[in-house]
Design a protein around this motif. Structure first.
Motif, mmCIF file in Angstrom:
data_model
loop_
_atom_site.group_PDB
_atom_site.id
_atom_site.type_symbol
_atom_site.label_atom_id
_atom_site.label_comp_id
_atom_site.label_asym_id
_atom_site.label_seq_id
_atom_site.Cartn_x
_atom_site.Cartn_y
_atom_site.Cartn_z
ATOM 1 N N ASN A 174 0.884 -1.267 -0.031
ATOM 2 C CA ASN A 174 0.047 0.011 -0.074
ATOM 3 C C ASN A 174 0.819 1.194 0.060
ATOM 4 O O ASN A 174 0.270 2.347 0.200
ATOM 5 C CB ASN A 174 -0.776 0.010 1.273
ATOM 6 N N ARG A 175 2.191 1.086 -0.234
ATOM 7 C CA ARG A 175 3.052 2.336 -0.451
ATOM 8 C C ARG A 175 3.614 2.356 -1.638
ATOM 9 O O ARG A 175 4.291 1.293 -2.193
ATOM 10 C CB ARG A 175 4.062 1.848 0.829
ATOM 11 N N LEU A 176 3.507 3.515 -2.279
ATOM 12 C CA LEU A 176 3.924 3.621 -3.660
ATOM 13 C C LEU A 176 5.346 3.839 -3.795
ATOM 14 O O LEU A 176 5.798 4.678 -2.978
ATOM 15 C CB LEU A 176 3.398 4.762 -4.199
ATOM 16 N N VAL A 177 6.165 3.134 -4.672
ATOM 17 C CA VAL A 177 7.656 3.616 -4.966
ATOM 18 C C VAL A 177 7.852 3.754 -6.322
ATOM 19 O O VAL A 177 7.505 3.302 -7.091
ATOM 20 C CB VAL A 177 8.430 2.139 -4.809
ATOM 21 N N ILE A 178 8.314 5.299 -6.179
ATOM 22 C CA ILE A 178 8.533 5.663 -7.785
ATOM 23 C C ILE A 178 9.952 5.690 -7.911
ATOM 24 O O ILE A 178 11.065 6.051 -7.079
ATOM 25 C CB ILE A 178 8.156 7.384 -7.622
ATOM 26 N N VAL A 179 10.324 4.862 -8.971
ATOM 27 C CA VAL A 179 11.883 4.599 -9.202
ATOM 28 C C VAL A 179 11.986 5.536 -10.682
ATOM 29 O O VAL A 179 11.262 5.472 -11.583
ATOM 30 C CB VAL A 179 12.043 3.279 -9.539
ATOM 31 N N ASP A 180 12.885 6.409 -10.294
ATOM 32 C CA ASP A 180 13.440 7.454 -11.450
ATOM 33 C C ASP A 180 14.630 6.779 -12.201
ATOM 34 O O ASP A 180 15.693 6.938 -11.652
ATOM 35 C CB ASP A 180 13.620 8.648 -10.873
ATOM 36 N N GLU A 181 14.239 6.254 -13.322
ATOM 37 C CA GLU A 181 15.431 5.482 -14.201
ATOM 38 C C GLU A 181 15.853 6.429 -15.285
ATOM 39 O O GLU A 181 16.201 5.961 -16.419
ATOM 40 C CB GLU A 181 14.758 4.089 -14.610
ATOM 41 N N ALA A 182 16.192 7.632 -14.790
ATOM 42 C CA ALA A 182 16.930 8.481 -15.703
ATOM 43 C C ALA A 182 18.151 7.960 -16.514
ATOM 44 O O ALA A 182 18.258 8.349 -17.835
ATOM 45 C CB ALA A 182 17.170 9.908 -15.163
ATOM 46 N N TYR A 183 18.659 7.502 -15.925
ATOM 47 C CA TYR A 183 19.968 6.519 -16.407
ATOM 48 C C TYR A 183 20.276 5.077 -16.731
ATOM 49 O O TYR A 183 21.309 4.589 -16.738
ATOM 50 C CB TYR A 183 21.323 7.133 -15.495
ATOM 51 N N ILE A 184 19.157 4.508 -16.807
ATOM 52 C CA ILE A 184 18.769 3.129 -16.656
ATOM 53 C C ILE A 184 19.521 2.376 -17.989
ATOM 54 O O ILE A 184 19.886 1.603 -18.030
ATOM 55 C CB ILE A 184 17.485 2.540 -16.317
ATOM 56 N N ASP A 185 19.380 3.303 -18.961
ATOM 57 C CA ASP A 185 19.964 2.752 -20.287
ATOM 58 C C ASP A 185 21.346 2.474 -20.385
ATOM 59 O O ASP A 185 22.165 1.750 -21.002
ATOM 60 C CB ASP A 185 19.509 3.714 -21.517
ATOM 61 N N PHE A 186 22.288 3.199 -19.339
ATOM 62 C CA PHE A 186 23.504 2.812 -19.077
ATOM 63 C C PHE A 186 23.832 1.639 -18.327
ATOM 64 O O PHE A 186 25.075 1.152 -18.092
ATOM 65 C CB PHE A 186 24.106 4.223 -18.468
ATOM 66 N N SER A 187 22.728 1.097 -17.885
ATOM 67 C CA SER A 187 22.907 -0.334 -16.775
ATOM 68 C C SER A 187 21.434 -1.010 -17.049
ATOM 69 O O SER A 187 20.860 -1.151 -15.914
ATOM 70 C CB SER A 187 23.028 0.351 -15.276
ATOM 71 N N PRO A 188 21.148 -1.249 -18.216
ATOM 72 C CA PRO A 188 19.703 -1.715 -18.578
ATOM 73 C C PRO A 188 19.509 -3.015 -17.672
ATOM 74 O O PRO A 188 18.243 -3.226 -17.483
ATOM 75 C CB PRO A 188 19.895 -2.185 -20.244
ATOM 76 N N GLN A 189 20.505 -3.857 -17.386
ATOM 77 C CA GLN A 189 20.009 -5.161 -16.625
ATOM 78 C C GLN A 189 19.350 -4.900 -15.250
ATOM 79 O O GLN A 189 18.882 -5.771 -14.432
ATOM 80 C CB GLN A 189 21.423 -5.771 -16.376
ATOM 81 N N ASN A 190 19.761 -3.452 -14.767
ATOM 82 C CA ASN A 190 19.161 -3.245 -13.409
ATOM 83 C C ASN A 190 17.635 -2.589 -13.266
ATOM 84 O O ASN A 190 17.274 -2.098 -12.262
ATOM 85 C CB ASN A 190 20.248 -2.229 -12.762
ATOM 86 N N THR A 191 17.056 -2.497 -14.597
ATOM 87 C CA THR A 191 15.805 -1.910 -14.654
ATOM 88 C C THR A 191 14.808 -2.725 -13.541
ATOM 89 O O THR A 191 14.850 -3.992 -13.635
ATOM 90 C CB THR A 191 15.140 -1.853 -16.045
ATOM 91 N N CYS A 192 13.684 -2.211 -12.953
ATOM 92 C CA CYS A 192 12.680 -2.916 -12.419
ATOM 93 C C CYS A 192 11.457 -2.747 -13.356
ATOM 94 O O CYS A 192 10.521 -3.272 -12.456
ATOM 95 C CB CYS A 192 12.533 -2.304 -11.148
ATOM 96 N N LEU A 193 11.846 -2.908 -14.550
ATOM 97 C CA LEU A 193 10.549 -3.044 -15.399
ATOM 98 C C LEU A 193 9.913 -4.161 -15.262
ATOM 99 O O LEU A 193 8.654 -4.469 -15.384
ATOM 100 C CB LEU A 193 10.867 -2.705 -16.842
#
Ligand SMILES: *Cc1c(COP(=O)(O)O)cnc(C)c1O
Length: 353
Positions: A174-193
């Motif tokens: 019931n708690r929202l987590v907002i993940v700002d993946e502005a730089y995730i393309d430089f570390s694509p294996q770590n996306t939480c998609l």
């Protein structure tokens, strides 16, 4: 300040962007890409010359065609995609939509979160990073949220493993987590998609400003449950329904379609980053492990502020955060092309000797 400004706005402390300049300098201060966007983007702009008359028409307020391509590339449903004029706009909407009285984020992170909280009229609750500048998910136990995490974090560049994000998500659904993946393309294996299917308390925000080389175009996007997306739309349709213009939509489509170009530029930048980190470490710097297109570094017995100023005098712009107590001995350096970084290292060597 005019005498018409209301009290609420007077009390805001606005975000201070990194310096943009017309001087001829080596610009390594705002994490822009040193590479232009995909040549396909250029073709779209040529095309726009012939259809400029269409600009009399409003753009599609849903930006459906762009969201469709984004959902395709990321193998998700279009109902889970939101777009905005840069990710800053989306983050602003998210703070307005989801924060009741508090927003929780690390003490060292993207400086804009504090400003958004301020504007939304909610308290910023800053949770200190560990001594090594990593996040301990347990520090968020009992926190009601929303939680905002930049991953990789800025300005440290440190990435949090997907497992730790999942810990934050599963601890309280019931708690929202907002993940700002502005730089995730430089570390694509770590996306939480991939966690999106399992957790409806996850909102992922991304941007075309860094990896796609489109900072000048203002294109941001987000993934969430269809319900979260619909909530963001409530705010958008109460503020700026046509938030992406016709040119941005068409340019965005071209950029997302050219994933090969994205991978090529990201790989070049990553290699240059490794070179830069090594060269800095050879000069006695401690360089935090970066999963982004910048490095964050400090050097014992070296006055970071002075070094920043000296570099500036030599025509090299990097970023120094004077107002964040824990990191006043650090410098943030955006990764340019190989030649840029060689020049940077040469100038730096000269100053240090
Ligand atoms: C650059 C950046 C943004 C903002 O990007 P825009 O899409 O250009 O608004 C958001 N979050 C972080 C962590 C950033 O570094």
């Amino acid at each position: 300040m005019s005498r018409f400004l209301n009290k609420r706005t007077e009390e805001l402390t606005p975000y201070v962007p990194g310096e943009q300049t017309h001087r001829k300098v080596l610009k390594l201060n705002t994490n822009e890409s040193p590479y232009p966007p995909s040549p396909e983007v250029g073709k779209v702009l040529d095309f726009y010359k012939s259809v400029y008359k269409d600009l009399r028409l409003y753009p599609d307020p849903e930006a459906f065609a762009l969201r469709d391509v984004i959902s395709d590339v990321n193998r998700t449903d279009v109902s889970r995609v939101f777009v905005g004029g840069g990710s800053d706009e989306i983050l602003g909407y998210a703070f307005m939509a989801f924060c009741e009285s508090d927003a929780y984020f690390p003490d060292i992170t993207y400086g804009f979160y504090r400003v958004f909280a301020n504007l939304a009229g909610v308290a910023s609750r800053e949770i200190p990073l560990k001594e090594d500048f990593t996040i301990n998910p347990d520090d968020y136990n009992g926190v009601r949220g929303p939680i905002i995490i930049a991953n990789p974090n800025a300005p440290t560049g440190i990435v949090l493993p997907q497992k730790s994000i999942e810990t934050l998500l599963s601890a309280d659904k019931n708690r929202l987590v907002i993940v700002d993946e502005a730089y995730i393309d430089f570390s694509p294996q770590n996306t939480c998609l991939p966690l999106l299917a399992k957790y409806d308390n996850l909102l992922i925000v991304r941007t075309c400003s860094k990896s796609y080389g489109l900072a000048g175009m203002r294109i941001g996007y987000a993934f969430g449950s269809p319900e979260l997306i619909s909530d963001l739309n409530r705010v958008k349709y109460s503020f700026n329904p046509y938030n992406l213009d016709r040119v941005s939509i068409t340019v965005g489509i071209a950029a997302f379609r050219d994933q090969t170009y994205l991978r090529e530029t990201v790989s070049k930048i990553t290699k240059t980053r490794e070179y830069t980190a090594q060269a800095l470490s050879d000069l006695g710097f401690e360089v935090l492990p970066s999963a982004a297109n910048f490095v964050f570094a400090r050097r014992e017995n070296t006055d970071a502020k002075r070094l920043y100023e000296q570099l500036r005098e030599q025509g090299v712009l990097i970023r120094y955060f004077a107002n964040v107590p824990r990191i006043t001995d650090f410098l943030r350096i955006s990764i340019g092309k190989d030649t840029d970084m060689k020049r940077f290292i040469t100038v730096l060597k000269g100053l240090l000797s």
